[in-house]
Write an enzyme that holds these catalytic residues in place. Structure first.
Site, PDB file in Angstrom:
ATOM      1  N   ASP A 183      26.722  65.109  96.405  1.00 43.20           N
ATOM      2  CA  ASP A 183      27.202  66.495  96.405  1.00 43.20           C
ATOM      3  C   ASP A 183      28.203  66.650  97.543  1.00 43.20           C
ATOM      4  O   ASP A 183      27.898  66.316  98.695  1.00 43.20           O
ATOM      5  CB  ASP A 183      26.041  67.475  96.588  1.00 43.20           C
ATOM      6  CG  ASP A 183      26.510  68.920  96.647  1.00 43.20           C
ATOM      7  OD1 ASP A 183      26.913  69.450  95.604  1.00 43.20           O
ATOM      8  OD2 ASP A 183      26.498  69.487  97.759  1.00 43.20           O
ATOM      9  N   GLU A 273      30.312  65.441  91.193  1.00 47.30           N
ATOM     10  CA  GLU A 273      30.761  66.595  90.421  1.00 47.30           C
ATOM     11  C   GLU A 273      32.242  66.485  90.088  1.00 47.30           C
ATOM     12  O   GLU A 273      33.033  66.019  90.904  1.00 47.30           O
ATOM     13  CB  GLU A 273      30.519  67.881  91.220  1.00 47.30           C
ATOM     14  CG  GLU A 273      29.066  68.209  91.454  1.00 47.30           C
ATOM     15  CD  GLU A 273      28.918  69.399  92.372  1.00 47.30           C
ATOM     16  OE1 GLU A 273      28.427  70.442  91.921  1.00 47.30           O
ATOM     17  OE2 GLU A 273      29.297  69.283  93.554  1.00 47.30           O
ATOM     18  N   ASP A 369      21.921  71.194  99.533  1.00 48.12           N
ATOM     19  CA  ASP A 369      22.863  70.161  99.096  1.00 48.12           C
ATOM     20  C   ASP A 369      22.138  68.951  98.519  1.00 48.12           C
ATOM     21  O   ASP A 369      22.613  68.337  97.552  1.00 48.12           O
ATOM     22  CB  ASP A 369      23.754  69.743 100.265  1.00 48.12           C
ATOM     23  CG  ASP A 369      24.670  70.860 100.726  1.00 48.12           C
ATOM     24  OD1 ASP A 369      24.941  71.764  99.915  1.00 48.12           O
ATOM     25  OD2 ASP A 369      25.118  70.831 101.893  1.00 48.12           O
TER      26      ASP A 369
END
Length: 405
Positions: A183, A273, A369
């Site tokens: 992340d 991501e 996170d």
């Protein structure tokens, strides 16, 4: 595989002045050729690279354009090739002009037969470039392969040369090492699904204060002093600010490279991501008719995102994965920070703060996170099991026993 090697050049004063002139000529060729392509498009026609290259060769014979002959011919041809590729990829109207102020001079020598490199001693090497002659550069690492082309560019007042090298190394076979989710955040640059938080300060408090002072000095200095003369104080402030930003950028690149190599060496699959960084960092000013809201807050968020180097980290991750047999999977970022990894409940209220995640359904508590990284890993495993792109929506299903593994 093709890889890059970047070195610091030691131009003489004459060579540095000539490099500036070649960069200006290549910029003029780019802008003129782009305007020509747009003019053709307005009339419903098009022009190819071959025709533009022929016209540049003809223009060199014109006394009014004799300055074109000062630059090596291959650099002008490569500029037209780069423009042709950019127009084919992005469209003629989306390709940008090259500015003398915003864009640093850069030009490429595409023919390896015109590039001769030899090592002088432990610290210095020498490269022979067309119309430049022998140029010394700092030998900080071996070339490690066959040169394909070379690019000369200026960064914060210093000139560098980048060699595109074929290192002869084949892509590594996929490794059976455990997967991991990553992340990318604002407060913490990189958080992994195994609970590791990696971050560092790229600018010291003193450097941040100096940046603000230089920006104030730049804003207060006059852009033009007198008639057809540039302000020396403004140029000095811009040069100091550029050198300071280059130092911070080097630390950011080093952090991204080290973190990426560490991840792909220990893990066979890295799930990240698929963040639209360009849209996320767009300005909120709006237009005169429809002004934006919370512009200052959005500008601060944009600076925080860009300061972490999300794009640079992903680039280094994909590059390093080829050498270590790792696979980089991009997943849809929707709701990864609002989903509880323990029970799967989705609620914005579960994220109490930037660092604390407490599920409102089951009470599961974790670092926000790290919880998001675990959700990214789960999505990456599902994508790897289906064998399609992360951002796609495949109709194929993965066996239930593999989903729970």
């Amino acid at each position: 595989m093709l890889t890059g090697r970047r070195y610091l050049l030691a131009f003489t004063e004459e060579q540095a002045a000539y490099a500036e002139r070649v960069g200006s000529i290549c910029r003029a060729v780019w802008n003129t050729a782009l305007e020509q392509r747009r003019d053709y498009r307005r009339r419903g026609a098009s022009i190819s690279y071959v025709e533009q290259a022929r016209q540049v060769a003809e223009a060199k014979k014109d006394p009014a354009c004799v300055w074109l002959a000062d630059a090596p011919s291959h650099t002008l041809q490569q500029t037209l090739r780069d423009l042709d590729r950019a127009c084919r990829t992005h469209g003629t109207w989306k390709v940008r002009w090259r500015s003398k102020v915003r864009n640093a001079p850069s030009f490429r020598f595409p023919d390896p037969n015109h590039i001769v490199v030899r090592r002088l001693n432990r610290r210095w090497g020498e490269v022979r470039l067309p119309k430049f002659g022998p140029v010394r550069f700092r030998w900080t690492r071996p070339l490690g392969g066959v040169i394909r082309n070379a690019t000369v560019s200026r960064d914060a007042g210093r000139w560098h040369i980048s060699f595109c090298v074929e290192d002869g190394i084949a892509s590594a076979a996929p490794s059976g090492k455990p997967p991991i989710g990553v992340d990318r955040g604002v407060a913490v640059a990189v958080a992994t699904s195994d609970g590791e938080l990696r971050d560092r300060a790229f600018a010291t408090p003193g450097e941040q204060q100096r940046i603000r002072r230089l920006q104030q000095r730049l804003a207060r200095s006059r852009q033009v002093h007198g008639h057809n003369r540039r302000s020396r104080r403004r140029d000095a402030a811009r040069a100091q600010l550029a050198r300071l930003h280059a130092r911070i950028r080097a630390r950011r690149v080093d952090f991204a490279a080290q973190t990426a190599v560490r991840l792909v060496r220990s893990h066979g699959l890295v799930a990240v991501e698929d963040l639209p960084i360009k849209r996320m960092t767009a300005s909120a000013k709006g237009t005169v008719e429809r002004p934006g809201r919370k512009v200052a807050a959005k500008a601060g968020l944009n600076r925080a995102i860009l300061s972490k180097g999300w794009g640079e980290f992903l680039l280094r991750l994909e590059h390093s994965a080829r050498y270590h047999g790792a696979t980089v999977v991009k997943v849809n970022p929707a709701y990864t920070s609002q989903t509880c990894h323990a029970c799967g409940h989705v609620a914005p209220d579960s994220r109490e703060s930037q660092a604390v995640f407490r599920c409102v359904a089951c009470g599961h508590q974790a670092h926000a996170d790290v919880n998001a990284a675990k959700n990214i890993l789960a999505a990456g495993r599902a994508v790897a099991g289906r064998g399609d792109l992360a951002v796609g929506r495949s109709v194929k299903r993965q066996p239930p026993e593999r989903l729970t593994a």
